[in-house]
Write an enzyme that holds these catalytic residues in place. Structure first.
Site, PDB file in Angstrom:
ATOM      1  N   ASP A 141      33.727  43.178  27.513  1.00 37.33           N
ATOM      2  CA  ASP A 141      34.422  42.679  28.692  1.00 37.33           C
ATOM      3  C   ASP A 141      33.358  42.303  29.719  1.00 37.33           C
ATOM      4  O   ASP A 141      32.728  43.174  30.326  1.00 37.33           O
ATOM      5  CB  ASP A 141      35.352  43.784  29.217  1.00 37.33           C
ATOM      6  CG  ASP A 141      35.994  43.423  30.553  1.00 37.33           C
ATOM      7  OD1 ASP A 141      35.615  42.394  31.148  1.00 37.33           O
ATOM      8  OD2 ASP A 141      36.872  44.171  31.001  1.00 37.33           O
TER       9      ASP A 141
ATOM     10  N   HIS B 166      38.743  48.696  32.673  1.00 38.40           N
ATOM     11  CA  HIS B 166      39.773  48.093  33.520  1.00 38.40           C
ATOM     12  C   HIS B 166      41.082  48.109  32.722  1.00 38.40           C
ATOM     13  O   HIS B 166      41.067  48.019  31.484  1.00 38.40           O
ATOM     14  CB  HIS B 166      39.353  46.653  33.819  1.00 38.40           C
ATOM     15  CG  HIS B 166      40.189  45.918  34.804  1.00 38.40           C
ATOM     16  ND1 HIS B 166      41.392  45.346  34.466  1.00 38.40           N
ATOM     17  CD2 HIS B 166      40.001  45.640  36.111  1.00 38.40           C
ATOM     18  CE1 HIS B 166      41.898  44.746  35.540  1.00 38.40           C
ATOM     19  NE2 HIS B 166      41.087  44.912  36.554  1.00 38.40           N
TER      20      HIS B 166
HETATM   21  N1  PLP Z   1      37.777  43.648  33.322  1.00 33.73           N
HETATM   22  C1  PLP Z   1      37.087  43.997  34.413  1.00 33.73           C
HETATM   23  C2  PLP Z   1      35.888  44.889  34.268  1.00 33.73           C
HETATM   24  C3  PLP Z   1      37.472  43.519  35.661  1.00 33.73           C
HETATM   25  O1  PLP Z   1      36.786  43.869  36.752  1.00 33.73           O
HETATM   26  C4  PLP Z   1      38.615  42.682  35.747  1.00 33.73           C
HETATM   27  C5  PLP Z   1      39.100  42.237  37.059  1.00 33.73           C
HETATM   28  O2  PLP Z   1      38.919  42.895  38.073  1.00 33.73           O
HETATM   29  C6  PLP Z   1      39.280  42.329  34.578  1.00 33.73           C
HETATM   30  C7  PLP Z   1      38.843  42.835  33.385  1.00 33.73           C
HETATM   31  C8  PLP Z   1      40.473  41.428  34.602  1.00 33.73           C
HETATM   32  O3  PLP Z   1      40.093  40.153  35.029  1.00 33.73           O
HETATM   33  P1  PLP Z   1      41.214  39.043  35.333  1.00 33.73           P
HETATM   34  O4  PLP Z   1      42.195  39.671  36.257  1.00 33.73           O
HETATM   35  O5  PLP Z   1      40.436  37.921  35.948  1.00 33.73           O
HETATM   36  O6  PLP Z   1      41.803  38.668  34.018  1.00 33.73           O
END
Ligand code: PLP
Length: 405
Positions: free
Chosen positions: A199, A122
């Site tokens: 993550d 992400h």
């Molecule tokens: N990492 C992954 C795999 C995610 O799916 C997401 C959100 O969709 C995030 C990080 C970021 O999360 P947040 O926006 O809640 O900080």
């Protein structure tokens, strides 16, 4: 074992109608809906126990503080950390990654050092490392994935070297659904003394998490992806790392004493929690974690795997539909493209049928680049979805084809 009708009645929003049609909520990877218990816990705090925490001698301040600290204990138990001191409350996954990049990694990096991430991260687990790399002269290295969306772990021996100062990898991909073998990555990295950040934004709601068993150095997740509020999440970090890390932000609560000559920082984890925190968020998140624990994360996993198998079969039978991400180990996410129809049109027409799905790059543009596509339509399922709803989703996709095909 899994009373779906009772479970659905716990979530008031699931009774909503969209354009006169019963809501089918299949955008759970973006954010999950909230059970009444979570909503009530926040109302109860504001109605009966609310005050600022840590600094007050009065009754309500002590009550709020006790609730806030018991939320930390709940997180510790949920992910099986060994100590509450290893749990830092943050705004969410994104802030957790940024904190580790800034406070842990950046002071250690020299030009030409490397940070190893994967091709399916992400953007939240890419950009903080890019920023750190830009500031230090370090380089970003990428673990590629195969056509089915599985990480190509055969590349690890080449990619892991003493130059790598951290590996940061997603446990479950939000656009492909792939569940990565983070245990193996951690083992290989640790063999060279390299710490690993996992993550857990997606995995937290779908499978049991045991940070001691994983032996990860850092684990981050967001409350809103596990039936809790937005604006709150947790960073787990091994105590040995937190003890050496510099504060991320300065402000109240993260200090022991302040003078213009010298400031002494508070003990961990408070050293990393500057300012008045999201008190109601921590309490809502802890209530959500307890709700999930009461249902049983193993039962959730099993139920969602059945939904995933059923949906995969139904969707595969639709002519012109191609599933993006077919790794053997997946969470309940199905991304797909429809021949000749843009995902935004797909999502808009499905919405008219009451079906909420996400379309776009899902903050994983490198994944889209890999397949040379601009976007996908993503169905992401939760334990409150049903087989009947998957049939409605399948019908909605068929309708898209009728209208656009
Ligand atoms: N990492 C992954 C795999 C995610 O799916 C997401 C959100 O969709 C995030 C990080 C970021 O999360 P947040 O926006 O809640 O900080």
């Amino acid at each position: 074992m899994f009373d779906i009708h009772k479970i659905r009645s716990d979530f008031p929003i699931l009774g909503t109608k969209i354009y006169g049609k019963p809501l089918v909520y299949a955008d759970n990877a973006a954010s999950t809906q909230k059970p009444q218990r979570v909503i009530d816990s926040i109302t109860d705090l504001y109605s009966n126990h609310y005050a600022n925490i840590h600094r007050g001698v009065h009754y309500l301040s002590q009550k709020s503080t006790a609730l806030y600290e018991s939320a930390r204990e709940t997180v510790k138990i949920f992910i099986n950390a060994s100590k509450v001191e290893e749990i830092v409350f943050v705004r969410g996954t994104t802030e957790g990654v940024n904190l580790v990049a800034r406070s842990y990694l950046e002071p250690l990096l020299k030009p030409d050092d490397e940070i190893l991430i994967s091709e399916m991260e992400h953007h939240s687990n890419i950009i903080p490392w890019q920023l750190t790399a830009e500031r230090t002269g370090a380089k970003l290295k990428i673990i590629p994935f195969l056509e089915n969306g599985e990480l190509d772990l055969s590349t690890l021996p080449d990619l892991l070297s003493p130059k790598v100062k951290l590996v940061a990898v997603t446990h479950m991909s939000n656009s492909l659904g792939t569940i990565n073998d983070v245990g193996l990555i951690i083992e290989r990295a640790h063999a060279l003394g390299i710490p690993v950040l996992v993550d857990g934004a997606q995995s937290i709601a779908h499978m049991p998490i045991d940070v001691q068993e994983l032996d990860c150095d850092f684990f981050v997740f967001s409350g809103h992806k596990i039936y809790g509020p937005t604006g709150i999440g947790a960073l787990y970090a091994k105590e040995k790392h937190l003890l050496t890390m510099l504060p991320y932000q300065g402000g109240g609560d993260m200090i022991l004493s302040v003078s213009f000559e010298k400031t002494e920082y508070n003990d961990i984890p408070y050293k990393f929690e500057a300012g008045t925190p999201n008190i109601e968020g921590t309490i809502g998140m802890a209530t959500a974690l307890n709700y999930v624990s009461d249902l049983g994360i193993e039962s959730i996993d099993e139920y969602e795997q059945d939904l995933l198998a059923y949906a995969t079969k139904q969707f595969s039978d639709i002519e012109g539909l191609k599933i993006i991400g077919t790794a053997p180990k997946k969470g309940s996410i199905i991304s797909f493209i429809l021949d000749g129809i843009h995902p935004h049109d797909v999502g808009t027409i499905m919405d008219m049928e009451g079906v909420a799905v996400r379309t776009g790059h899902h903050c994983t543009q490198p994944v889209m680049d890999h397949y040379n596509i601009p976007a996908t339509t993503r169905v992401s399922l939760s334990f409150y979805n049903t087989v009947g709803e998957i049939d409605k989703i399948t019908k909605a996709i068929t309708k898209v084809k009728e209208l656009m095909g």
